[in-house]
Write an enzyme that holds these catalytic residues in place. Structure first.
Site, PDB file in Angstrom:
ATOM      1  CG  HIS A  19      -1.812  -1.038   1.227  1.00  0.00           C
ATOM      2  ND1 HIS A  19      -2.082  -1.761   2.454  1.00  0.00           N
ATOM      3  CD2 HIS A  19      -2.850  -1.411   0.522  1.00  0.00           C
ATOM      4  CE1 HIS A  19      -3.177  -2.628   2.352  1.00  0.00           C
ATOM      5  NE2 HIS A  19      -3.733  -2.447   1.058  1.00  0.00           N
ATOM      6  CE  LYS A  43     -12.129  -7.222   1.873  1.00  0.00           C
ATOM      7  NZ  LYS A  43     -10.738  -6.796   1.700  1.00  0.00           N
ATOM      8  NE  ARG A  93      -2.412  -7.434  -4.810  1.00  0.00           N
ATOM      9  CZ  ARG A  93      -3.193  -7.916  -3.717  1.00  0.00           C
ATOM     10  NH1 ARG A  93      -2.776  -8.074  -2.267  1.00  0.00           N
ATOM     11  NH2 ARG A  93      -4.629  -8.439  -3.906  1.00  0.00           N
ATOM     12  CB  SER A 131      -4.507  -6.409   4.460  1.00  0.00           C
ATOM     13  OG  SER A 131      -3.974  -5.105   4.094  1.00  0.00           O
TER      14      SER A 131
HETATM   15  O1  PNS Z   1      -8.808  -3.095  -0.124  1.00  0.00           O
HETATM   16  P1  PNS Z   1     -10.098  -3.546  -0.562  1.00  0.00           P
HETATM   17  O2  PNS Z   1     -10.931  -4.379   0.377  1.00  0.00           O
HETATM   18  O3  PNS Z   1      -9.731  -4.392  -1.971  1.00  0.00           O
HETATM   19  O4  PNS Z   1     -11.069  -2.404  -0.928  1.00  0.00           O
HETATM   20  C1  PNS Z   1     -12.433  -2.520  -1.382  1.00  0.00           C
HETATM   21  C2  PNS Z   1     -13.095  -1.363  -1.620  1.00  0.00           C
HETATM   22  C3  PNS Z   1     -13.149  -0.563  -0.325  1.00  0.00           C
HETATM   23  C4  PNS Z   1     -12.341  -0.381  -2.653  1.00  0.00           C
HETATM   24  C5  PNS Z   1     -14.451  -1.312  -2.195  1.00  0.00           C
HETATM   25  O5  PNS Z   1     -14.905  -2.579  -1.385  1.00  0.00           O
HETATM   26  C6  PNS Z   1     -15.397  -0.456  -2.092  1.00  0.00           C
HETATM   27  O6  PNS Z   1     -15.194   0.508  -3.145  1.00  0.00           O
HETATM   28  N1  PNS Z   1     -16.215  -0.080  -1.314  1.00  0.00           N
HETATM   29  C7  PNS Z   1     -17.032   1.087  -1.385  1.00  0.00           C
HETATM   30  C8  PNS Z   1     -18.730   0.502  -1.716  1.00  0.00           C
HETATM   31  C9  PNS Z   1     -18.856   0.605  -2.977  1.00  0.00           C
HETATM   32  O7  PNS Z   1     -18.745   1.721  -3.710  1.00  0.00           O
HETATM   33  N2  PNS Z   1     -19.232  -0.309  -3.515  1.00  0.00           N
HETATM   34  C10 PNS Z   1     -19.309  -0.501  -5.069  1.00  0.00           C
HETATM   35  C11 PNS Z   1     -18.281  -1.063  -5.857  1.00  0.00           C
HETATM   36  S1  PNS Z   1     -18.492  -1.262  -7.655  1.00  0.00           S
END
Ligand code: PNS
Length: 173
Positions: A19, A43, A93, A131
């Site tokens: 990150h 999650k 990645r 993570s």
């Molecule tokens: O670190 P991560 O878990 O890969 O992050 C995922 C994240 C937080 C980027 C994704 O879950 C997100 O954007 N959540 C916010 C809710 C949202 O907008 N959902 C629709 C996505 S198309």
């Protein structure tokens, strides 16, 4: 010249060296970068609460004056518009990340065409790092050297020990 504000969203539970690599790359590319910790993740129980994650991220990005850390709730694209952000930064990645990231980027674009998703690759040495893997190694007592900053490693070890002692305490012998 355009003022490009990017949001780097994620769960950051905890922040890893991968990150941080991406944050440094993003800080060079964008005028402003907001590292945004998502509140509504489906999650399961996180290792760190949102304020702890924010505090660790803030401690790690201290030297970057165009980067801030925030917590957001709800749709990412709504948050982007609230922050006047024109871009979402995501790390890729390996090929395995691509399918999910593509789906998310295209869905976000459908909901909010004013926001573009920009993908960046972290250094190869972080291409296997996540993570989730950090949490798993920590729970099993393995080494975290090189995966997270030293301060985060200490916090992870403390937190895992604390959670494990609570579990032992509540379980009947
Ligand atoms: O670190 P991560 O878990 O890969 O992050 C995922 C994240 C937080 C980027 C994704 O879950 C997100 O954007 N959540 C916010 C809710 C949202 O907008 N959902 C629709 C996505 S198309």
């Amino acid at each position: 010249m355009k003022d490009i504000v990017a949001i780097y969203p994620g769960s950051f539970d905890p922040v890893t060296n991968g990150h941080l690599d991406l944050i440094h790359r993003g800080a060079k590319l964008f005028d402003r970068l907001i590292v945004a910790i998502a509140r509504n993740l489906d999650k399961g129980e996180p290792l760190f609460d949102l304020d702890e994650r924010k505090e660790m991220l803030q401690a790690m990005i201290g030297d970057l004056d165009n980067v801030t850390v925030d917590i957001f709730e709800g749709l990412l694209v709504t948050y982007c518009i609230q922050q006047n952000a024109n871009a979402v930064l995501r790390g890729i990645r390996a090929v395995s990340d691509y399918e999910f990231e593509l789906q998310m980027a295209l869905m976000n674009r459908k909901m909010e065409p004013r926001v573009e998703t920009v993908f960046m690759m972290p250094a190869e040495k972080y291409s296997y790092l996540s993570s989730r893997i950090v949490r798993e190694i920590a729970k099993l007592g393995g080494p975290l050297t090189g995966l997270v900053p030293e301060m985060v490693e200490q916090r992870v070890r403390q937190k895992v020990a604390q959670k494990q002692s609570v579990l032992v305490g509540t379980h009947p012998k």
